[in-house]
Design an enzyme around this catalytic site. Sequence first.
Site, short mmCIF file in Angstrom:
data_model
loop_
_atom_site.label_atom_id
_atom_site.label_comp_id
_atom_site.label_asym_id
_atom_site.label_seq_id
_atom_site.Cartn_x
_atom_site.Cartn_y
_atom_site.Cartn_z
N SER A 80 17.63 20.47 -13.81
CA SER A 80 16.60 21.47 -14.03
C SER A 80 17.26 22.76 -14.50
CB SER A 80 15.83 21.73 -12.72
OG SER A 80 15.03 22.89 -12.83
N HIS B 177 0.83 -1.21 0.00
CA HIS B 177 0.00 0.00 0.00
C HIS B 177 0.87 1.26 0.00
CE1 HIS B 177 -3.27 -2.77 1.14
NE2 HIS B 177 -2.40 -3.25 2.00
#
Length: 499
Positions: A300, A170
Site C-alpha cells: 500500500s 457457510h
Amino acid sequence: MAANTKEQGSKAEGSSAFDAYQTSLTTRYCSPAMSKLFSQRSRHSTWRRLWFHLAECEKELGINTITPEAIEQMKAHLVVTDDEFEIARIEEKIRRHDVMAHVHAFGVVAPAAAGIIHLGATSCFVTDNTELILMRDALDLIAKKLAKVISNLSSFAVKWKAEPTLAYTHLQAAQLITVGKRAAQWAQDLMLDLHTIEQVRSELKFRGAQGTTGTQASFLEIFQGDSAKCDELNVLLCKRFDFPGCYDVSTQTYTRKVDLIIANAVAGLGATAQKITGDLRHLATWKEIEEPHESSQIGSSAMAYKVNPMRSERVYSLARELMSKPASFANTLSDQWMERTLDDSAIRRIDIPEMFLLADAILLGLDNISSGLVVYPNRIAFRVQEELPFMITETIIMRMVAQGASRQETHEQIRVISNQAGSVVKNEGKPNDLVSRIQNNEFFKPIWGDIHGMLKADLYIGRSAEIVDKYCGPGGVVEKALAPYAAYIKGSSSAELSV
C-alpha cells in the site's frame, strides 16, 4: 470489413506507443506467445497460407490455369511484410473490404498468381478458417499452461497432505481437513477444465471451402460438376491444416455455435480461477497461507505494513471478465439470421482474441501463485486449536455413553457449557475455555483422563492424506492425466509476472 484510416493505421509523426490506447492484456498481463498468435501479422499471414493451399489443392485436382510459377510466388510470400500491410491499408480505404484489400496486396508480390488467388472462395474461407486455426492453437497453448498449474497444485497437495486445517461450510469452521486436501480440490476443478478444453479441442473441425452460402456451388462450377472433387478439395485442405474434417453443414460461415462451445469451455477456467484465488484471499486474511511476496514489494502506498494478495486479486479480476464472454458469444449466435449477418464480425474480432488473452493471463497468474505458496503451519495449528474443543464434543458424548451416561443428558450438558465457552470468546475476547469447563465439571469426570488425547488435530482429518495420495500422488489420477504434458511441465520454469 475493417474501418482503418491513415490516422488509425499508422503512427502520426512524432508520436509514440504511449500516445494511443493499448490493451492491458497485451502490454501487461498475457504472454508474448498468445499475443503474437492473435497479432495482425499472424492472422493475415494465415490468410495467405489458406489462399496458397487452396490454389495448390485446386491445381492438384486438375485446375490447369493455376501455374507452377503462381504457386511458387505465393509460397515465397506467405508472411505479410510491413510494406504489404501498407498496400492493403491503402487498397482497403478505396474498396472498403479487408479481404479484397489483402487479395490485392498478395497479388502485388505474387503477380503470376494475381488472377487465381481466392478462386471459388468467399471471404469466410479465409476469415472463418483462420479463426478456427487460431482458436485451435490457442487451446493448445492454454492446455499446456493449465497442466502446469495442476502439476504445481498437485505437488503442493502432496507436500501438505497431512497438515490439519480448519474446513469451512457457510464460511464457518467445520470438521477438519488438511491443507493438501483443499489444494487437491482446487486441482480437481482445474482437471475438469482441462478435460473440457481437451474435448472441445479434439472435436474442433474446419470450415473448409464451402462457397458463399455453404452449397459449394462455385467449386462445383470450377470442377465442371464433379461433386467428388468438391469433397476431395476439403479432404486435402483438412490434411494441410491438420483438422480431422469439415463441419458437415455450413452457411456462409461455420456455425457460431462452435464459438459458444469453445467460450463455455474456456470461461469455465475463469470460474475455477476465481474460486481458487478467492479461497487464497481468505486464507491470506487469516494469515494461514500467502501467495509469493517479493522482499521489495509494496502493499500500500499509505499503509506500509500491508502484504496484499495482489496476484490473486489480479487473477480474480481477469476471471470476472472471462466469465462474461459466453453471454456475448450466445448473443452473436442467436442473431445470425438465416445464412449469416455481418453483425458477428466486429464483436468477434474483439471477443475471440480477448477470451484467449484473458485465459492466458489467468494461467500465468495461477502458475506464479501456485509455484510459490507460503504456508504458516503454526498459525494454522493455532486457529485449529481455537475451534477444536467444540469439534471433540461428539467424541466426548460417545465416550460418556460408553461409561454408562445418558446420551441426551450428556448432550444437554455439552450444549450448556459450549454456549458459555462461546460467550467468553465472543463477548469477552478471551480464548476458548471449553476444555477447562469440562475438566471442572464433575459430570464429565469419567473421561477427564481422555481429554488431552482428544485434542490431537490429526485424529480428526479422516482420510484426507489418503485421498490426496490417490489423486495427486505418484501413479495417481493427476499424474496419468498430465502424462501428455510431462515434457512441457518438466522443461518450463514458473511464470514471472512482469508487473
